[in-house]
Scaffold this active site. Structure first.
Site, PDB file in Angstrom:
ATOM      1  N   GLU A   6      24.689   5.607  18.116  1.00 29.05           N
ATOM      2  CA  GLU A   6      25.369   6.898  18.199  1.00 29.05           C
ATOM      3  C   GLU A   6      26.441   7.047  17.123  1.00 29.05           C
ATOM      4  O   GLU A   6      26.626   8.130  16.560  1.00 29.05           O
ATOM      5  CB  GLU A   6      25.988   7.093  19.583  1.00 29.05           C
ATOM      6  CG  GLU A   6      24.974   7.209  20.714  1.00 29.05           C
ATOM      7  CD  GLU A   6      24.015   8.368  20.536  1.00 29.05           C
ATOM      8  OE1 GLU A   6      24.305   9.277  19.748  1.00 29.05           O
ATOM      9  OE2 GLU A   6      22.952   8.364  21.187  1.00 29.05           O
ATOM     10  N   GLN A  18      26.809  13.132  12.673  1.00 28.74           N
ATOM     11  CA  GLN A  18      26.665  13.964  11.475  1.00 28.74           C
ATOM     12  C   GLN A  18      25.705  13.350  10.462  1.00 28.74           C
ATOM     13  O   GLN A  18      25.883  13.491   9.249  1.00 28.74           O
ATOM     14  CB  GLN A  18      28.037  14.185  10.830  1.00 28.74           C
ATOM     15  CG  GLN A  18      28.914  15.108  11.630  1.00 28.74           C
ATOM     16  CD  GLN A  18      28.391  16.531  11.635  1.00 28.74           C
ATOM     17  OE1 GLN A  18      28.528  17.250  10.659  1.00 28.74           O
ATOM     18  NE2 GLN A  18      27.767  16.945  12.725  1.00 28.74           N
ATOM     19  N   LEU A  51      26.554   5.263   3.659  1.00 26.20           N
ATOM     20  CA  LEU A  51      26.287   6.059   4.856  1.00 26.20           C
ATOM     21  C   LEU A  51      27.264   7.221   5.009  1.00 26.20           C
ATOM     22  O   LEU A  51      26.971   8.199   5.688  1.00 26.20           O
ATOM     23  CB  LEU A  51      26.332   5.162   6.100  1.00 26.20           C
ATOM     24  CG  LEU A  51      25.728   5.720   7.390  1.00 26.20           C
ATOM     25  CD1 LEU A  51      24.327   6.253   7.178  1.00 26.20           C
ATOM     26  CD2 LEU A  51      25.724   4.643   8.470  1.00 26.20           C
ATOM     27  N   TYR A 110      30.798  14.049  22.747  1.00 28.57           N
ATOM     28  CA  TYR A 110      29.360  13.859  22.583  1.00 28.57           C
ATOM     29  C   TYR A 110      28.954  12.400  22.795  1.00 28.57           C
ATOM     30  O   TYR A 110      28.068  12.091  23.591  1.00 28.57           O
ATOM     31  CB  TYR A 110      28.862  14.323  21.195  1.00 28.57           C
ATOM     32  CG  TYR A 110      27.514  13.723  20.942  1.00 28.57           C
ATOM     33  CD1 TYR A 110      26.395  14.243  21.575  1.00 28.57           C
ATOM     34  CD2 TYR A 110      27.375  12.546  20.203  1.00 28.57           C
ATOM     35  CE1 TYR A 110      25.159  13.639  21.458  1.00 28.57           C
ATOM     36  CE2 TYR A 110      26.147  11.928  20.079  1.00 28.57           C
ATOM     37  CZ  TYR A 110      25.051  12.480  20.700  1.00 28.57           C
ATOM     38  OH  TYR A 110      23.844  11.865  20.611  1.00 28.57           O
ATOM     39  N   ASP A 142      25.565  18.378  21.053  1.00 28.82           N
ATOM     40  CA  ASP A 142      25.581  18.105  19.615  1.00 28.82           C
ATOM     41  C   ASP A 142      24.983  19.310  18.894  1.00 28.82           C
ATOM     42  O   ASP A 142      24.745  20.352  19.499  1.00 28.82           O
ATOM     43  CB  ASP A 142      24.788  16.827  19.307  1.00 28.82           C
ATOM     44  CG  ASP A 142      23.290  17.052  19.436  1.00 28.82           C
ATOM     45  OD1 ASP A 142      22.894  17.951  20.193  1.00 28.82           O
ATOM     46  OD2 ASP A 142      22.519  16.327  18.779  1.00 28.82           O
TER      47      ASP A 142
END
Length: 361
Positions: free
Chosen positions: A40, A45, A83, A123, A141
């Site tokens: 997660e 994003q 990332l 979230y 989300d």
DNA sequence: AAAGCGGGGAA
DNA sequence: TTCCCAGCTTT
């Protein structure tokens, strides 16, 4: 608020998930809270396809939260390199260490305790709570905003406070509390596979008969977002000052971009400058006071688009003469060890160009 | 309430 | 180019 078609929505969503959805991912169905959490954080994003290999590498390197908690910061950042949103990595390490110490390595199992961990918001807390423990919390989300906005025709901007509240309420009412995990997984898969941002699969969508956006031909107008992006342009000149096959680098700190990543000696100018202007600039002379060098070359311009900034970067290679000076905040490292440090994408790209020999000055 | 934070894929 | 992605934290 009363809305039509709620039962239809949940029933048909779950049926779609059971009979049609074939989406598979390494963390899907996972019950280990550590692995769920890791996935997660990586996926915040971030597209599934982009995060996937990082997840595999992290699980390989750190099979348990104890392994991650004991790892060195720089090593973990090196694994996170490329990332983006590097605060995630810093917060993830802080959370791992809190779990190791405060919770003695056992992942907390209540929504509030999970939410209190660094880097975990509403979230992520709902995702972990429902996937790992079956707790009845609805995820909200980008996928869920889109699906709900279209199906129920919600026009309140999803990036406003009022919208957040309204969507949270609606998502909670739709949740199948007896199977929160599968329901949450289903609505996100549905948003990713059927109710996509562009070119959604409306003609074959099992919810289309009750979808307000579809039936009023406004699918491409929902969800509504208000915030407009202001993008700033910045000009970075990276000085690769070489003494005896060693170069200066530093770890970025402060409130700017790329916190905890490394970089070469940086001279930032208000606009693009020529090599002569750069060398004559106050910033350059202040950064390299009295340093004697020979110019080896100036690279082409590298451009990197961030969310709020456009970075234009050039790399100036200098061969230092005499003894290597002390430069405030920078350390001298052998070029062969640069691979041990995490760098922003622009610098990695530059270094790769050099290695593959595609660019001659 | 608004701003800030990466990088990549798709249209 | 523009949009947006399994968002969160800070101001």
């Amino acid at each position: 608020m009363k809305r039509a078609g709620k039962a239809f929505f949940t029933d048909n969503l779950l049926t779609w998930n059971r009979e049609i959805n074939t989406r598979t991912m390494p963390w899907k169905g996972e019950k280990d809270p550590y692995r769920i959490w890791l996935s997660e954080i990586i996926l915040q994003q971030t597209r599934v396809e982009q995060g996937w290999p990082y997840y595999e590498r992290f699980i390989q390197a750190y099979p348990t939260v104890a392994h991650l908690a004991q790892a060195h910061d720089d090593e973990v950042f090196r694994l996170w390199q490329g990332l983006g949103y590097y605060a995630r990595c810093r917060n993830m390490l802080a959370a791992a260490r809190e779990i190791a110490t405060r919770y003695h390595g056992v992942f907390p199992n209540t929504y509030d305790a999970i939410l209190a961990l660094k880097g975990i918001g509403a979230y992520t807390a709902a995702a972990i709570a429902s996937f790992a423990y079956g707790l009845p919390h609805a995820v909200l989300d980008g996928n869920v905003y889109r699906v709900l906005a279209r199906y129920f025709g919600v026009q309140t901007p999803s990036d406003s406070t009022a919208g957040k509240k309204e969507f949270t309420q609606l998502a909670g009412e739709l949740l199948d509390k007896k199977q929160a995990g599968p329901y949450n997984q289903a609505i996100m898969d549905f948003g990713a596979v059927v109710c996509k941002p562009q070119a959604p699969e409306c003609p074959t969508c099992p919810l289309s008969t009750q979808c307000l956006a579809y039936n009023t031909d406004r699918v491409d107008q929902l969800p509504v977002k208000t915030k407009k992006l202001v993008i700033r342009q910045r000009h970075f000149y990276y000085i690769i000052l070489i003494y005896n096959n060693q170069v200066y680098i530093r770890k970025r700190a402060g409130k700017d971009i790329w916190q905890n990543l490394h970089e070469f000696i940086l001279v930032e100018t208000p606009g693009p400058v020529t090599l002569a202007e750069l060398q004559a600039s106050e910033a350059f002379r202040h950064t390299l006071p009295g340093v004697q060098f020979e110019v080896e070359g100036l690279s082409e311009q590298y451009k990197q688009q961030l969310t709020h900034q456009t970075i234009f970067a050039r790399f100036l290679t200098l061969k230092g003469k005499g003894r290597a000076p002390k430069l405030e905040g920078y350390q001298l490292v052998p070029r062969s060890l640069l691979n041990d440090y995490a760098f922003p994408k622009t610098i990695v790209s530059y270094l790769e160009q050099q290695t593959t020999g595609l660019t001659l000055f």
